[in-house]
Design an enzyme around this catalytic site. Structure first.
Site, mmCIF file in Angstrom:
data_model
loop_
_atom_site.group_PDB
_atom_site.id
_atom_site.type_symbol
_atom_site.label_atom_id
_atom_site.label_comp_id
_atom_site.label_asym_id
_atom_site.label_seq_id
_atom_site.Cartn_x
_atom_site.Cartn_y
_atom_site.Cartn_z
ATOM 1 N N LYS A 185 0.879 -1.183 0.000
ATOM 2 C CA LYS A 185 0.000 0.000 0.000
ATOM 3 C C LYS A 185 0.908 1.223 0.000
ATOM 4 O O LYS A 185 1.358 1.680 1.046
ATOM 5 C CB LYS A 185 -0.878 -0.018 1.253
ATOM 6 N N GLU A 260 9.392 1.990 10.741
ATOM 7 C CA GLU A 260 10.454 2.936 10.351
ATOM 8 C C GLU A 260 9.810 4.316 10.376
ATOM 9 O O GLU A 260 9.049 4.658 9.462
ATOM 10 C CB GLU A 260 10.943 2.633 8.926
ATOM 11 N N CYS A 295 13.751 11.242 6.054
ATOM 12 C CA CYS A 295 13.463 10.791 7.425
ATOM 13 C C CYS A 295 14.675 11.005 8.320
ATOM 14 O O CYS A 295 14.550 11.344 9.485
ATOM 15 C CB CYS A 295 13.053 9.334 7.414
ATOM 16 N N GLU A 394 9.912 17.039 14.092
ATOM 17 C CA GLU A 394 10.321 16.782 12.702
ATOM 18 C C GLU A 394 9.542 17.716 11.769
ATOM 19 O O GLU A 394 8.315 17.735 11.783
ATOM 20 C CB GLU A 394 10.012 15.328 12.330
HETATM 21 P P1 NAD Z 1 2.198 8.900 6.853
HETATM 22 O O1 NAD Z 1 2.326 8.228 8.169
HETATM 23 O O2 NAD Z 1 1.237 9.997 6.702
HETATM 24 O O3 NAD Z 1 1.807 7.824 5.728
HETATM 25 C C1 NAD Z 1 2.592 6.684 5.459
HETATM 26 C C2 NAD Z 1 1.716 5.591 4.883
HETATM 27 O O4 NAD Z 1 0.784 5.166 5.867
HETATM 28 C C3 NAD Z 1 0.892 6.034 3.674
HETATM 29 O O5 NAD Z 1 0.862 4.988 2.734
HETATM 30 C C4 NAD Z 1 -0.477 6.265 4.285
HETATM 31 O O6 NAD Z 1 -1.540 6.133 3.368
HETATM 32 C C5 NAD Z 1 -0.526 5.150 5.319
HETATM 33 N N1 NAD Z 1 -1.483 5.355 6.417
HETATM 34 C C6 NAD Z 1 -1.930 6.525 6.933
HETATM 35 N N2 NAD Z 1 -2.803 6.284 7.944
HETATM 36 C C7 NAD Z 1 -2.886 4.946 8.077
HETATM 37 C C8 NAD Z 1 -3.595 4.078 8.963
HETATM 38 N N3 NAD Z 1 -4.396 4.549 9.907
HETATM 39 N N4 NAD Z 1 -3.433 2.748 8.833
HETATM 40 C C9 NAD Z 1 -2.598 2.250 7.881
HETATM 41 N N5 NAD Z 1 -1.920 3.011 7.010
HETATM 42 C C10 NAD Z 1 -2.044 4.337 7.111
HETATM 43 O O7 NAD Z 1 3.669 9.337 6.454
HETATM 44 P P2 NAD Z 1 4.112 10.179 5.177
HETATM 45 O O8 NAD Z 1 3.667 11.585 5.376
HETATM 46 O O9 NAD Z 1 3.713 9.441 3.941
HETATM 47 O O10 NAD Z 1 5.696 10.075 5.259
HETATM 48 C C11 NAD Z 1 6.482 10.958 5.977
HETATM 49 C C12 NAD Z 1 6.982 10.309 7.250
HETATM 50 O O11 NAD Z 1 7.656 9.101 6.932
HETATM 51 C C13 NAD Z 1 7.998 11.182 7.966
HETATM 52 O O12 NAD Z 1 7.726 11.188 9.345
HETATM 53 C C14 NAD Z 1 9.322 10.459 7.685
HETATM 54 O O13 NAD Z 1 10.313 10.701 8.632
HETATM 55 C C15 NAD Z 1 8.887 9.035 7.652
HETATM 56 N N6 NAD Z 1 9.865 8.200 6.924
HETATM 57 C C16 NAD Z 1 10.661 7.354 7.639
HETATM 58 C C17 NAD Z 1 11.629 6.587 6.982
HETATM 59 C C18 NAD Z 1 12.540 5.651 7.739
HETATM 60 O O14 NAD Z 1 13.253 4.897 7.106
HETATM 61 N N7 NAD Z 1 12.563 5.659 9.064
HETATM 62 C C19 NAD Z 1 11.767 6.684 5.589
HETATM 63 C C20 NAD Z 1 10.945 7.564 4.902
HETATM 64 C C21 NAD Z 1 9.991 8.322 5.578
#
Ligand code: NAD
Length: 505
Positions: A185, A260, A295, A394
Protein backbone atom coordinates in the site's frame (compact mmCIF):
# COMPACT_ATOMS: atom_id res chain seq x y z
CA UNK A 1 20.56 10.95 -19.84
CA UNK A 2 17.73 12.71 -21.73
CA UNK A 3 14.55 13.41 -19.76
CA UNK A 4 11.67 11.86 -21.71
CA UNK A 5 8.35 13.57 -22.36
CA UNK A 6 5.80 11.41 -20.70
CA UNK A 7 2.13 10.46 -20.45
CA UNK A 8 0.80 9.47 -17.00
CA UNK A 9 -0.43 5.86 -17.24
CA UNK A 10 -4.00 5.27 -16.08
CA UNK A 11 -3.85 2.14 -13.94
CA UNK A 12 -6.15 0.04 -11.79
CA UNK A 13 -5.27 -1.92 -8.66
CA UNK A 14 -2.75 -4.70 -9.25
CA UNK A 15 -4.28 -7.86 -7.80
CA UNK A 16 -3.57 -11.50 -8.60
CA UNK A 17 -1.32 -10.56 -11.50
CA UNK A 18 -3.86 -8.35 -13.27
CA UNK A 19 -5.27 -4.83 -13.25
CA UNK A 20 -8.60 -4.67 -11.44
CA UNK A 21 -10.96 -1.76 -10.91
CA UNK A 22 -11.57 -1.05 -7.20
CA UNK A 23 -14.86 -2.53 -5.98
CA UNK A 24 -16.19 0.96 -5.19
CA UNK A 25 -14.70 2.38 -8.43
CA UNK A 26 -13.26 5.39 -6.53
CA UNK A 27 -10.21 7.29 -7.77
CA UNK A 28 -7.88 9.92 -6.26
CA UNK A 29 -6.26 12.84 -8.12
CA UNK A 30 -2.53 12.98 -8.88
CA UNK A 31 -1.28 16.52 -8.29
CA UNK A 32 2.03 17.69 -9.73
CA UNK A 33 3.62 19.61 -6.82
CA UNK A 34 5.59 21.91 -9.10
CA UNK A 35 2.53 23.13 -11.05
CA UNK A 36 -0.29 22.37 -8.56
CA UNK A 37 -2.18 20.85 -11.53
CA UNK A 38 -4.13 17.60 -11.48
CA UNK A 39 -2.40 15.40 -14.03
CA UNK A 40 -4.19 12.09 -13.65
CA UNK A 41 -5.67 9.79 -11.06
CA UNK A 42 -5.00 6.56 -9.18
CA UNK A 43 -7.44 3.90 -7.98
CA UNK A 44 -8.61 4.16 -4.37
CA UNK A 45 -8.86 0.77 -2.69
CA UNK A 46 -11.17 0.07 0.24
CA UNK A 47 -11.53 -2.86 2.63
CA UNK A 48 -13.34 -4.90 -0.06
CA UNK A 49 -10.26 -4.70 -2.30
CA UNK A 50 -7.98 -5.47 0.64
CA UNK A 51 -9.94 -8.73 1.18
CA UNK A 52 -9.55 -9.72 -2.46
CA UNK A 53 -5.82 -8.88 -2.51
CA UNK A 54 -5.10 -10.74 0.74
CA UNK A 55 -6.95 -13.80 -0.62
CA UNK A 56 -4.88 -13.61 -3.83
CA UNK A 57 -1.69 -13.44 -1.76
CA UNK A 58 -2.72 -16.40 0.41
CA UNK A 59 -3.57 -18.44 -2.71
CA UNK A 60 -0.17 -17.62 -4.19
CA UNK A 61 1.48 -19.19 -1.15
CA UNK A 62 -0.64 -22.33 -1.61
CA UNK A 63 0.21 -22.65 -5.30
CA UNK A 64 3.41 -24.38 -6.41
CA UNK A 65 4.40 -21.60 -8.84
CA UNK A 66 5.12 -19.32 -5.86
CA UNK A 67 4.63 -21.25 -2.59
CA UNK A 68 7.02 -24.07 -3.52
CA UNK A 69 9.74 -22.00 -5.18
CA UNK A 70 13.36 -22.24 -4.11
CA UNK A 71 15.33 -19.11 -3.34
CA UNK A 72 17.19 -19.58 -6.62
CA UNK A 73 13.91 -19.57 -8.56
CA UNK A 74 12.72 -16.42 -6.79
CA UNK A 75 16.10 -14.80 -7.49
CA UNK A 76 15.36 -15.14 -11.23
CA UNK A 77 12.17 -13.11 -10.81
CA UNK A 78 13.98 -10.47 -8.73
CA UNK A 79 16.74 -10.13 -11.33
CA UNK A 80 14.15 -9.87 -14.10
CA UNK A 81 12.38 -7.08 -12.17
CA UNK A 82 15.72 -5.28 -11.70
CA UNK A 83 16.48 -5.54 -15.43
CA UNK A 84 13.05 -4.18 -16.39
CA UNK A 85 13.33 -1.26 -13.97
CA UNK A 86 16.73 -0.46 -15.47
CA UNK A 87 15.26 -0.59 -18.97
CA UNK A 88 12.48 1.81 -17.92
CA UNK A 89 14.71 4.04 -15.78
CA UNK A 90 14.29 7.34 -17.69
CA UNK A 91 10.52 6.93 -17.84
CA UNK A 92 10.21 5.85 -14.19
CA UNK A 93 12.47 8.69 -12.99
CA UNK A 94 10.34 11.20 -14.88
CA UNK A 95 7.12 9.81 -13.40
CA UNK A 96 8.68 9.94 -9.92
CA UNK A 97 9.69 13.57 -10.44
CA UNK A 98 6.29 14.67 -11.73
CA UNK A 99 4.53 12.85 -8.89
CA UNK A 100 6.78 13.73 -5.94
CA UNK A 101 8.64 16.91 -6.98
CA UNK A 102 12.10 15.46 -6.36
CA UNK A 103 14.79 16.66 -8.79
CA UNK A 104 14.99 14.36 -11.82
CA UNK A 105 18.60 13.41 -11.23
CA UNK A 106 17.77 12.36 -7.67
CA UNK A 107 14.83 10.31 -8.97
CA UNK A 108 17.14 8.68 -11.52
CA UNK A 109 19.61 7.83 -8.73
CA UNK A 110 16.69 6.32 -6.76
CA UNK A 111 15.97 4.05 -9.75
CA UNK A 112 19.59 2.86 -9.69
CA UNK A 113 19.14 2.03 -6.01
CA UNK A 114 15.89 0.19 -6.80
CA UNK A 115 17.73 -1.94 -9.37
CA UNK A 116 20.62 -2.61 -6.98
CA UNK A 117 18.25 -3.52 -4.14
CA UNK A 118 16.36 -6.10 -6.25
CA UNK A 119 19.66 -7.57 -7.41
CA UNK A 120 21.06 -7.66 -3.87
CA UNK A 121 18.01 -9.53 -2.54
CA UNK A 122 18.22 -11.91 -5.52
CA UNK A 123 21.68 -12.87 -4.18
CA UNK A 124 20.29 -13.30 -0.66
CA UNK A 125 17.36 -15.39 -1.96
CA UNK A 126 19.85 -17.76 -3.60
CA UNK A 127 21.96 -17.93 -0.47
CA UNK A 128 18.86 -18.74 1.57
CA UNK A 129 18.55 -22.17 -0.05
CA UNK A 130 21.61 -23.48 1.80
CA UNK A 131 20.51 -21.89 5.10
CA UNK A 132 16.88 -23.02 4.96
CA UNK A 133 17.46 -25.97 7.28
CA UNK A 134 20.23 -25.74 9.87
CA UNK A 135 21.10 -28.07 12.68
CA UNK A 136 21.31 -26.81 16.28
CA UNK A 137 23.78 -28.66 18.52
CA UNK A 138 22.21 -29.87 21.77
CA UNK A 139 23.81 -30.97 25.03
CA UNK A 140 21.90 -34.32 24.88
CA UNK A 141 22.29 -37.14 22.37
CA UNK A 142 18.72 -38.33 22.87
CA UNK A 143 17.37 -35.38 20.88
CA UNK A 144 18.10 -33.77 17.55
CA UNK A 145 17.04 -30.27 16.60
CA UNK A 146 17.04 -28.34 13.41
CA UNK A 147 15.74 -24.94 12.50
CA UNK A 148 13.76 -23.97 9.41
CA UNK A 149 13.85 -20.45 8.08
CA UNK A 150 10.59 -20.21 6.17
CA UNK A 151 8.54 -17.39 4.63
CA UNK A 152 6.47 -15.58 7.24
CA UNK A 153 3.34 -15.72 5.08
CA UNK A 154 1.23 -12.85 3.75
CA UNK A 155 2.80 -9.49 4.56
CA UNK A 156 1.34 -5.99 4.38
CA UNK A 157 3.79 -3.30 3.26
CA UNK A 158 2.84 0.34 3.85
CA UNK A 159 5.10 3.08 2.52
CA UNK A 160 5.52 6.90 2.46
CA UNK A 161 6.00 9.36 -0.41
CA UNK A 162 9.51 10.75 -0.03
CA UNK A 163 11.25 7.96 -1.94
CA UNK A 164 8.16 6.38 -3.46
CA UNK A 165 9.48 3.44 -5.49
CA UNK A 166 12.62 3.04 -3.38
CA UNK A 167 10.73 2.71 -0.08
CA UNK A 168 8.40 0.16 -1.73
CA UNK A 169 11.47 -1.73 -2.97
CA UNK A 170 13.10 -1.81 0.47
CA UNK A 171 10.13 -3.95 1.53
CA UNK A 172 9.02 -5.76 -1.65
CA UNK A 173 12.49 -7.09 -2.61
CA UNK A 174 13.26 -8.85 0.72
CA UNK A 175 9.64 -10.00 1.15
CA UNK A 176 9.69 -11.74 -2.25
CA UNK A 177 13.24 -13.01 -1.67
CA UNK A 178 12.05 -14.67 1.54
CA UNK A 179 9.13 -16.30 -0.33
CA UNK A 180 6.34 -14.27 1.25
CA UNK A 181 3.34 -13.03 -0.71
CA UNK A 182 2.83 -9.30 -0.29
CA UNK A 183 0.19 -6.60 -0.42
CA UNK A 184 1.84 -3.21 -0.95
CA UNK A 185 0.00 0.00 0.00
CA UNK A 186 2.06 2.98 -1.24
CA UNK A 187 1.36 6.55 -0.18
CA UNK A 188 -1.62 8.21 -1.85
CA UNK A 189 0.62 11.29 -2.30
CA UNK A 190 2.95 9.52 -4.77
CA UNK A 191 1.84 6.11 -6.04
CA UNK A 192 2.56 6.21 -9.77
CA UNK A 193 5.89 4.36 -9.80
CA UNK A 194 4.71 1.75 -7.30
CA UNK A 195 1.81 1.00 -9.66
CA UNK A 196 4.31 0.78 -12.51
CA UNK A 197 6.11 -1.87 -10.46
CA UNK A 198 2.91 -3.89 -10.98
CA UNK A 199 3.35 -3.56 -14.74
CA UNK A 200 6.99 -4.63 -14.39
CA UNK A 201 5.90 -7.73 -12.41
CA UNK A 202 3.28 -8.54 -15.06
CA UNK A 203 5.86 -8.19 -17.85
CA UNK A 204 8.38 -10.50 -16.16
CA UNK A 205 5.68 -13.06 -15.35
CA UNK A 206 5.86 -12.94 -11.55
CA UNK A 207 3.35 -15.59 -10.41
CA UNK A 208 -0.10 -14.04 -9.76
CA UNK A 209 -0.73 -12.91 -6.20
CA UNK A 210 2.95 -12.91 -5.13
CA UNK A 211 2.81 -9.10 -5.15
CA UNK A 212 -0.44 -7.13 -5.05
CA UNK A 213 -0.50 -3.33 -5.12
CA UNK A 214 -3.35 -1.38 -3.59
CA UNK A 215 -3.28 2.38 -3.88
CA UNK A 216 -5.60 4.46 -1.75
CA UNK A 217 -5.99 6.43 1.44
CA UNK A 218 -4.44 5.37 4.73
CA UNK A 219 -7.70 4.99 6.64
CA UNK A 220 -9.51 3.30 3.73
CA UNK A 221 -6.85 0.95 2.34
CA UNK A 222 -3.98 0.91 4.87
CA UNK A 223 -6.03 0.46 8.01
CA UNK A 224 -8.02 -2.63 6.80
CA UNK A 225 -4.73 -4.19 5.68
CA UNK A 226 -3.28 -3.78 9.17
CA UNK A 227 -6.41 -5.23 10.82
CA UNK A 228 -6.87 -8.07 8.36
CA UNK A 229 -6.79 -11.38 10.25
CA UNK A 230 -5.08 -13.18 7.36
CA UNK A 231 -2.11 -10.80 7.14
CA UNK A 232 0.82 -12.19 9.14
CA UNK A 233 2.96 -9.07 9.48
CA UNK A 234 2.97 -5.35 8.75
CA UNK A 235 6.08 -3.52 7.71
CA UNK A 236 5.47 0.22 7.89
CA UNK A 237 7.47 3.31 6.99
CA UNK A 238 5.92 6.68 7.71
CA UNK A 239 5.11 9.17 10.42
CA UNK A 240 5.18 8.47 14.13
CA UNK A 241 1.49 9.29 14.48
CA UNK A 242 0.49 6.66 11.93
CA UNK A 243 3.03 4.25 13.42
CA UNK A 244 1.25 4.42 16.78
CA UNK A 245 -2.13 3.72 15.11
CA UNK A 246 -0.67 0.77 13.23
CA UNK A 247 1.01 -0.70 16.30
CA UNK A 248 -2.21 -0.32 18.30
CA UNK A 249 -4.33 -2.01 15.62
CA UNK A 250 -1.79 -4.80 15.05
CA UNK A 251 -1.56 -5.44 18.80
CA UNK A 252 -5.22 -6.52 18.82
CA UNK A 253 -4.21 -9.51 16.69
CA UNK A 254 -0.72 -9.88 18.20
CA UNK A 255 0.56 -9.16 14.69
CA UNK A 256 4.26 -8.33 14.40
CA UNK A 257 5.19 -4.92 13.02
CA UNK A 258 8.34 -3.24 11.81
CA UNK A 259 8.16 0.53 12.22
CA UNK A 260 10.45 2.94 10.35
CA UNK A 261 9.35 6.34 11.60
CA UNK A 262 10.52 9.93 11.55
CA UNK A 263 13.48 11.69 13.12
CA UNK A 264 15.11 14.93 14.20
CA UNK A 265 18.68 13.94 13.60
CA UNK A 266 21.73 16.00 14.59
CA UNK A 267 24.87 16.87 12.67
CA UNK A 268 27.70 17.86 15.03
CA UNK A 269 30.47 19.97 13.52
CA UNK A 270 33.73 20.32 15.48
CA UNK A 271 36.32 23.02 14.88
CA UNK A 272 38.86 20.43 13.70
CA UNK A 273 37.03 19.63 10.46
CA UNK A 274 39.21 18.69 7.48
CA UNK A 275 37.93 21.48 5.29
CA UNK A 276 35.35 24.22 5.77
CA UNK A 277 33.70 23.93 2.35
CA UNK A 278 33.49 20.14 2.50
CA UNK A 279 31.85 20.34 5.94
CA UNK A 280 29.42 23.01 4.73
CA UNK A 281 28.41 20.92 1.73
CA UNK A 282 27.69 17.82 3.86
CA UNK A 283 25.66 20.00 6.22
CA UNK A 284 23.53 21.27 3.34
CA UNK A 285 23.16 17.85 1.73
CA UNK A 286 22.21 16.34 5.09
CA UNK A 287 19.18 18.58 5.36
CA UNK A 288 18.18 19.93 1.92
CA UNK A 289 18.57 16.87 -0.29
CA UNK A 290 15.23 15.31 -1.47
CA UNK A 291 13.74 18.79 -1.01
CA UNK A 292 14.41 18.44 2.72
CA UNK A 293 11.99 15.51 3.01
CA UNK A 294 14.37 12.91 4.39
CA UNK A 295 13.46 10.79 7.43
CA UNK A 296 17.09 10.90 8.54
CA UNK A 297 17.61 14.60 7.65
CA UNK A 298 20.31 15.99 9.91
CA UNK A 299 18.13 19.02 10.56
CA UNK A 300 19.73 20.08 13.87
CA UNK A 301 23.15 21.62 13.24
CA UNK A 302 25.24 21.52 16.42
CA UNK A 303 28.24 23.72 15.75
CA UNK A 304 31.38 24.34 17.81
CA UNK A 305 31.37 27.95 18.98
CA UNK A 306 34.97 28.61 17.91
CA UNK A 307 34.13 28.27 14.20
CA UNK A 308 30.47 29.32 14.30
CA UNK A 309 30.82 32.72 12.65
CA UNK A 310 33.15 31.55 9.84
CA UNK A 311 31.05 28.41 9.23
CA UNK A 312 27.77 30.32 9.10
CA UNK A 313 29.09 32.87 6.61
CA UNK A 314 30.16 30.08 4.28
CA UNK A 315 26.92 28.12 4.87
CA UNK A 316 24.95 31.18 3.74
CA UNK A 317 27.05 31.59 0.62
CA UNK A 318 26.54 27.94 -0.35
CA UNK A 319 22.81 28.06 0.47
CA UNK A 320 22.25 31.13 -1.74
CA UNK A 321 23.83 29.13 -4.56
CA UNK A 322 21.29 26.26 -4.44
CA UNK A 323 19.24 26.14 -7.63
CA UNK A 324 15.51 26.05 -6.82
CA UNK A 325 13.45 25.22 -9.90
CA UNK A 326 11.07 22.90 -11.68
CA UNK A 327 12.53 19.51 -10.70
CA UNK A 328 12.68 18.46 -14.36
CA UNK A 329 15.12 21.30 -15.08
CA UNK A 330 18.73 20.32 -15.36
CA UNK A 331 20.79 21.12 -12.28
CA UNK A 332 17.72 21.60 -10.08
CA UNK A 333 18.88 21.01 -6.52
CA UNK A 334 15.66 21.85 -4.65
CA UNK A 335 12.18 21.21 -5.97
CA UNK A 336 8.78 21.71 -4.36
CA UNK A 337 7.59 19.86 -1.27
CA UNK A 338 4.99 17.18 -1.85
CA UNK A 339 1.64 18.91 -1.25
CA UNK A 340 -0.19 22.06 -0.21
CA UNK A 341 -0.81 20.50 3.22
CA UNK A 342 2.90 19.86 3.71
CA UNK A 343 3.79 23.35 2.42
CA UNK A 344 1.47 24.95 4.97
CA UNK A 345 2.72 22.71 7.78
CA UNK A 346 6.35 23.69 7.09
CA UNK A 347 5.49 27.42 6.87
CA UNK A 348 3.72 27.07 10.24
CA UNK A 349 6.87 25.53 11.77
CA UNK A 350 8.87 28.51 10.51
CA UNK A 351 6.42 31.10 11.84
CA UNK A 352 6.19 29.33 15.22
CA UNK A 353 10.00 29.37 15.45
CA UNK A 354 9.92 33.11 14.80
CA UNK A 355 7.17 33.63 17.40
CA UNK A 356 9.14 31.64 19.95
CA UNK A 357 12.14 33.97 19.53
CA UNK A 358 14.33 32.24 16.96
CA UNK A 359 15.90 34.12 14.04
CA UNK A 360 15.22 33.16 10.42
CA UNK A 361 18.75 33.74 9.21
CA UNK A 362 17.96 32.73 5.65
CA UNK A 363 14.89 31.66 3.63
CA UNK A 364 11.58 30.91 5.27
CA UNK A 365 9.61 32.10 2.23
CA UNK A 366 8.41 31.04 -1.19
CA UNK A 367 11.23 31.72 -3.69
CA UNK A 368 10.24 35.00 -5.42
CA UNK A 369 10.87 33.62 -8.94
CA UNK A 370 8.40 30.73 -8.52
CA UNK A 371 4.79 31.90 -8.32
CA UNK A 372 3.22 28.43 -8.46
CA UNK A 373 4.11 25.10 -6.90
CA UNK A 374 4.84 24.13 -3.30
CA UNK A 375 8.30 25.67 -3.22
CA UNK A 376 10.02 26.77 -0.01
CA UNK A 377 13.45 28.39 0.16
CA UNK A 378 16.15 26.45 2.00
CA UNK A 379 15.79 27.86 5.48
CA UNK A 380 18.36 28.36 8.25
CA UNK A 381 17.17 29.18 11.76
CA UNK A 382 19.44 30.46 14.56
CA UNK A 383 18.98 31.65 18.18
CA UNK A 384 17.32 28.34 18.89
CA UNK A 385 16.49 27.11 22.36
CA UNK A 386 16.10 23.41 23.26
CA UNK A 387 12.54 24.10 24.46
CA UNK A 388 11.46 25.35 21.02
CA UNK A 389 9.25 23.36 18.69
CA UNK A 390 11.77 23.76 15.85
CA UNK A 391 14.43 21.96 17.94
CA UNK A 392 12.10 19.15 18.96
CA UNK A 393 9.72 18.35 16.10
CA UNK A 394 10.32 16.78 12.70
CA UNK A 395 9.61 19.45 10.03
CA UNK A 396 10.07 17.21 6.98
CA UNK A 397 11.02 20.14 4.77
CA UNK A 398 14.14 22.18 3.89
CA UNK A 399 14.61 23.72 7.33
CA UNK A 400 17.86 23.59 9.30
CA UNK A 401 18.09 24.86 12.88
CA UNK A 402 21.32 25.63 14.66
CA UNK A 403 22.79 25.59 18.17
CA UNK A 404 26.38 26.10 19.22
CA UNK A 405 28.41 24.16 21.81
CA UNK A 406 31.69 24.50 23.68
CA UNK A 407 32.74 20.98 24.70
CA UNK A 408 32.45 17.46 23.30
CA UNK A 409 30.34 16.47 26.29
CA UNK A 410 27.89 19.27 25.60
CA UNK A 411 27.77 18.34 21.91
CA UNK A 412 26.83 14.72 22.71
CA UNK A 413 24.19 15.88 25.16
CA UNK A 414 22.64 18.18 22.56
CA UNK A 415 22.81 15.50 19.87
CA UNK A 416 20.88 13.04 22.06
CA UNK A 417 18.43 15.72 23.22
CA UNK A 418 15.58 14.31 21.14
CA UNK A 419 12.90 11.71 21.57
CA UNK A 420 13.83 10.36 18.13
CA UNK A 421 16.76 8.08 17.35
CA UNK A 422 17.06 7.46 13.62
CA UNK A 423 20.46 8.89 12.68
CA UNK A 424 23.26 11.27 13.61
CA UNK A 425 26.34 12.72 11.95
CA UNK A 426 29.69 14.05 13.15
CA UNK A 427 32.25 16.07 11.21
CA UNK A 428 35.72 16.06 12.76
CA UNK A 429 39.28 15.14 11.85
CA UNK A 430 39.74 13.33 15.17
CA UNK A 431 38.62 9.75 14.49
CA UNK A 432 38.86 8.77 18.18
CA UNK A 433 36.38 11.51 18.95
CA UNK A 434 34.18 10.29 16.08
CA UNK A 435 34.26 6.78 17.55
CA UNK A 436 33.31 8.12 21.02
CA UNK A 437 30.43 9.99 19.41
CA UNK A 438 29.29 6.91 17.44
CA UNK A 439 29.16 4.89 20.68
CA UNK A 440 27.33 7.60 22.62
CA UNK A 441 24.79 8.40 19.90
CA UNK A 442 21.29 7.16 20.71
CA UNK A 443 20.43 6.30 17.12
CA UNK A 444 20.27 3.46 14.62
CA UNK A 445 22.79 5.01 12.22
CA UNK A 446 25.86 7.23 12.60
CA UNK A 447 27.60 9.05 9.75
CA UNK A 448 31.24 10.10 10.21
CA UNK A 449 32.44 13.00 8.05
CA UNK A 450 29.35 12.78 5.85
CA UNK A 451 25.55 12.74 6.16
CA UNK A 452 22.92 10.64 4.36
CA UNK A 453 24.75 8.19 2.10
CA UNK A 454 22.64 5.05 2.42
CA UNK A 455 23.60 1.66 1.00
CA UNK A 456 21.58 -1.53 0.70
CA UNK A 457 24.06 -3.84 2.44
CA UNK A 458 24.08 -2.36 6.02
CA UNK A 459 21.02 -2.33 8.31
CA UNK A 460 18.67 0.65 8.38
CA UNK A 461 16.32 1.64 11.20
CA UNK A 462 15.90 3.63 14.36
CA UNK A 463 15.51 3.49 18.11
CA UNK A 464 13.46 5.56 20.58
CA UNK A 465 10.46 7.12 18.77
CA UNK A 466 12.02 6.50 15.35
CA UNK A 467 10.74 2.94 15.53
CA UNK A 468 12.19 -0.55 15.70
CA UNK A 469 13.27 -3.38 13.45
CA UNK A 470 15.82 -3.10 10.67
CA UNK A 471 15.46 -2.97 6.91
CA UNK A 472 18.08 -3.56 4.22
CA UNK A 473 21.03 -5.94 4.34
CA UNK A 474 20.49 -9.43 5.68
CA UNK A 475 18.45 -7.90 8.52
CA UNK A 476 15.87 -6.85 5.92
CA UNK A 477 15.44 -10.48 4.86
CA UNK A 478 15.05 -11.70 8.46
CA UNK A 479 11.99 -9.41 8.72
CA UNK A 480 10.11 -11.76 6.43
CA UNK A 481 11.23 -15.14 7.77
CA UNK A 482 9.72 -17.35 10.42
CA UNK A 483 12.19 -19.33 12.50
CA UNK A 484 10.79 -22.75 13.26
CA UNK A 485 12.40 -25.21 15.67
CA UNK A 486 11.94 -28.92 14.89
CA UNK A 487 13.02 -31.25 17.70
CA UNK A 488 13.11 -35.01 17.32
CA UNK A 489 13.43 -37.66 20.03
CA UNK A 490 16.35 -39.59 18.63
CA UNK A 491 16.06 -42.65 20.93
CA UNK A 492 12.47 -43.72 20.10
CA UNK A 493 13.03 -47.20 21.58
CA UNK A 494 14.06 -45.77 24.98
CA UNK A 495 11.11 -44.99 27.32
CA UNK A 496 10.98 -41.38 28.47
CA UNK A 497 10.48 -42.61 32.05
CA UNK A 498 8.66 -39.64 33.59
CA UNK A 499 5.51 -41.62 34.59
CA UNK A 500 5.40 -45.06 36.05
CA UNK A 501 4.54 -47.56 33.33
CA UNK A 502 1.38 -49.61 34.23
CA UNK A 503 3.18 -52.78 32.99
CA UNK A 504 5.70 -52.38 35.85
CA UNK A 505 2.99 -52.18 38.58
P1 NAD B 1 2.20 8.90 6.85
O1 NAD B 1 2.33 8.23 8.17
O2 NAD B 1 1.24 10.00 6.70
O3 NAD B 1 1.81 7.82 5.73
C1 NAD B 1 2.59 6.68 5.46
C2 NAD B 1 1.72 5.59 4.88
O4 NAD B 1 0.78 5.17 5.87
C3 NAD B 1 0.89 6.03 3.67
O5 NAD B 1 0.86 4.99 2.73
C4 NAD B 1 -0.48 6.27 4.28
O6 NAD B 1 -1.54 6.13 3.37
C5 NAD B 1 -0.53 5.15 5.32
N1 NAD B 1 -1.48 5.35 6.42
C6 NAD B 1 -1.93 6.53 6.93
N2 NAD B 1 -2.80 6.28 7.94
C7 NAD B 1 -2.89 4.95 8.08
C8 NAD B 1 -3.59 4.08 8.96
N3 NAD B 1 -4.40 4.55 9.91
N4 NAD B 1 -3.43 2.75 8.83
C9 NAD B 1 -2.60 2.25 7.88
N5 NAD B 1 -1.92 3.01 7.01
C10 NAD B 1 -2.04 4.34 7.11
O7 NAD B 1 3.67 9.34 6.45
P2 NAD B 1 4.11 10.18 5.18
O8 NAD B 1 3.67 11.58 5.38
O9 NAD B 1 3.71 9.44 3.94
O10 NAD B 1 5.70 10.08 5.26
C11 NAD B 1 6.48 10.96 5.98
C12 NAD B 1 6.98 10.31 7.25
O11 NAD B 1 7.66 9.10 6.93
C13 NAD B 1 8.00 11.18 7.97
O12 NAD B 1 7.73 11.19 9.35
C14 NAD B 1 9.32 10.46 7.69
O13 NAD B 1 10.31 10.70 8.63
C15 NAD B 1 8.89 9.04 7.65
N6 NAD B 1 9.86 8.20 6.92
C16 NAD B 1 10.66 7.35 7.64
C17 NAD B 1 11.63 6.59 6.98
C18 NAD B 1 12.54 5.65 7.74
O14 NAD B 1 13.25 4.90 7.11
N7 NAD B 1 12.56 5.66 9.06
C19 NAD B 1 11.77 6.68 5.59
C20 NAD B 1 10.95 7.56 4.90
C21 NAD B 1 9.99 8.32 5.58
Amino acid sequence: MAIPNIRIPCRQLFIDGEWREPVKKNRLPIINPSTEETIGDIPAATSEDVDIAVRAARNALRRDDWGSTTGAQRAKYLRAIAAKVLEKKPELATLETIDSGKPWFEAAADMDDVVACFEYYADLAEALDSKKKTEVKLHLDAFKTHVYREPLGVVGLITPWNYPLLMSTWKVAPALAAGCAAVLKPSEMASITSLELGEVCREVGLPPGALNILTGLGHEAGSPLVSHPDVDKISFTGSGLTGVKIMTAAAQLVKPVTLELGGKSPIVVFDDIHDLDIAVEWTLFGCFWTNGQICSATSRLILQETIASKFLDRLLEWTKNIKISDPLEEDCKLGPVISRGQYEKIMKFISTAKNEGATILYGGERPPHLKKGYYIQPTIITDVDTSMEIWKEEVFGPVLCLKTFKTEEEAIELANDTRYGLASAILSKDLDRCERFAKASQSGCVWINCSQPCFWQPPWGGKKRSGFGRELGEWGLENYLNIKQVTQYASPNEPWGFYKSPSNL
